[in-house]
Design a protein around this motif. Structure first.
Motif, PDB file in Angstrom:
ATOM      1  N   ASP A   1       0.892  -1.263   0.161  1.00  0.00           N
ATOM      2  CA  ASP A   1      -0.021   0.344  -0.220  1.00  0.00           C
ATOM      3  C   ASP A   1       0.660   2.057   0.309  1.00  0.00           C
ATOM      4  O   ASP A   1       0.432   2.281  -0.161  1.00  0.00           O
ATOM      5  N   LYS A   2       1.725   1.141   0.320  1.00  0.00           N
ATOM      6  CA  LYS A   2       2.673   2.554   1.099  1.00  0.00           C
ATOM      7  C   LYS A   2       3.692   2.497   0.389  1.00  0.00           C
ATOM      8  O   LYS A   2       4.432   3.373  -0.524  1.00  0.00           O
ATOM      9  N   GLY A   3       4.474   1.882  -0.170  1.00  0.00           N
ATOM     10  CA  GLY A   3       5.446   1.480  -0.954  1.00  0.00           C
ATOM     11  C   GLY A   3       6.903   1.117  -0.310  1.00  0.00           C
ATOM     12  O   GLY A   3       6.751   1.988   1.035  1.00  0.00           O
ATOM     13  N   VAL A   4       7.606   0.919  -0.930  1.00  0.00           N
ATOM     14  CA  VAL A   4       9.635   0.396  -0.553  1.00  0.00           C
ATOM     15  C   VAL A   4      10.144   1.001  -1.432  1.00  0.00           C
ATOM     16  O   VAL A   4      10.237   0.021  -2.419  1.00  0.00           O
ATOM     17  N   VAL A   5      11.377   1.652  -1.136  1.00  0.00           N
ATOM     18  CA  VAL A   5      11.965   1.439  -2.045  1.00  0.00           C
ATOM     19  C   VAL A   5      13.992   1.067  -1.628  1.00  0.00           C
ATOM     20  O   VAL A   5      14.014   1.651  -0.334  1.00  0.00           O
ATOM     21  N   ILE A   6      14.509   0.382  -2.310  1.00  0.00           N
ATOM     22  CA  ILE A   6      15.530   0.762  -1.790  1.00  0.00           C
ATOM     23  C   ILE A   6      16.854   0.210  -3.078  1.00  0.00           C
ATOM     24  O   ILE A   6      16.656   0.123  -4.036  1.00  0.00           O
ATOM     25  N   ALA A   7      17.614   1.353  -2.433  1.00  0.00           N
ATOM     26  CA  ALA A   7      18.158   1.999  -3.479  1.00  0.00           C
ATOM     27  C   ALA A   7      20.195   1.206  -2.737  1.00  0.00           C
ATOM     28  O   ALA A   7      20.262   1.389  -1.337  1.00  0.00           O
ATOM     29  N   GLY A   8      20.942   1.083  -3.759  1.00  0.00           N
ATOM     30  CA  GLY A   8      21.819   0.677  -3.501  1.00  0.00           C
ATOM     31  C   GLY A   8      23.108   1.066  -4.394  1.00  0.00           C
ATOM     32  O   GLY A   8      22.630   0.713  -5.779  1.00  0.00           O
ATOM     33  N   ASP A   9      24.720   2.171  -4.636  1.00  0.00           N
ATOM     34  CA  ASP A   9      25.200   1.440  -5.387  1.00  0.00           C
ATOM     35  C   ASP A   9      26.599   0.470  -4.618  1.00  0.00           C
ATOM     36  O   ASP A   9      27.376   0.013  -3.637  1.00  0.00           O
TER      37      ASP A   9
ATOM     38  N   ILE B   1      27.967  -0.570 -10.465  1.00  0.00           N
ATOM     39  CA  ILE B   1      26.601  -1.339 -10.272  1.00  0.00           C
ATOM     40  C   ILE B   1      25.184  -0.054  -9.278  1.00  0.00           C
ATOM     41  O   ILE B   1      25.591  -0.578  -8.385  1.00  0.00           O
ATOM     42  N   LYS B   2      24.463   0.230  -9.941  1.00  0.00           N
ATOM     43  CA  LYS B   2      23.431   1.214  -9.068  1.00  0.00           C
ATOM     44  C   LYS B   2      21.742  -0.204  -9.254  1.00  0.00           C
ATOM     45  O   LYS B   2      21.309  -0.277  -9.916  1.00  0.00           O
ATOM     46  N   LEU B   3      21.236   0.140  -8.087  1.00  0.00           N
ATOM     47  CA  LEU B   3      20.510  -0.953  -7.481  1.00  0.00           C
ATOM     48  C   LEU B   3      18.997  -0.373  -7.157  1.00  0.00           C
ATOM     49  O   LEU B   3      19.546   0.359  -6.298  1.00  0.00           O
ATOM     50  N   ARG B   4      18.462  -0.780  -7.701  1.00  0.00           N
ATOM     51  CA  ARG B   4      17.321   0.095  -7.236  1.00  0.00           C
ATOM     52  C   ARG B   4      15.957  -1.329  -7.037  1.00  0.00           C
ATOM     53  O   ARG B   4      15.439  -1.379  -8.429  1.00  0.00           O
TER      54      ARG B   4
END
Length: 111
Positions: A28-36, A49-52
């Motif tokens: 419902d809210k959403g989750v974002v996970i980011a990392g390089d 490597i960019k991970l989203r």
């Protein structure tokens, strides 16, 4: 007669319901996970490597402006039809141009 002691369940008795509630809230809210990830050798960047990762429901993703699956022919039958219609129109144009050139070629080859 004694019964062997049992370790307590780490998730409690309502673990399934709790997991369902958490999943519903995340979607419902959403989750974002980011990392390089960067690999350098002597100050020379060899690899980046960019991970989203976005985890959300379809409705929430559309609210955020993410709808790439609607235009991907591998995932959407409408996108597949649109792609086929576009290809068909392009082929018809090419055929019309070829048919225009054919009478001219025949006139040039006539003695």
């Amino acid at each position: 007669m004694t019964t062997p002691s049992r370790l307590p369940d780490p998730y409690g008795q309502g673990g399934g319901a709790n997991l369902a509630d958490i999943l519903e809230r995340v979607l419902d809210k959403g989750v974002v996970i980011a990392g390089d990830i960067k690999i350098n050798l002597l100050d020379i960047e060899l690899l980046t490597i960019k991970l989203r990762l976005v985890v959300a429901s379809v409705d929430k993703a559309k609210e955020m402006g993410i709808d790439w699956w609607e235009s991907d022919p591998a995932l959407s039958s409408r996108a597949r039809r649109d792609e086929l219609a576009s290809e068909n129109a392009e082929l018809r144009e090419r055929l019309a141009r070829l048919e225009e050139l054919e009478p001219r070629r025949a006139e040039e080859e006539a003695p």
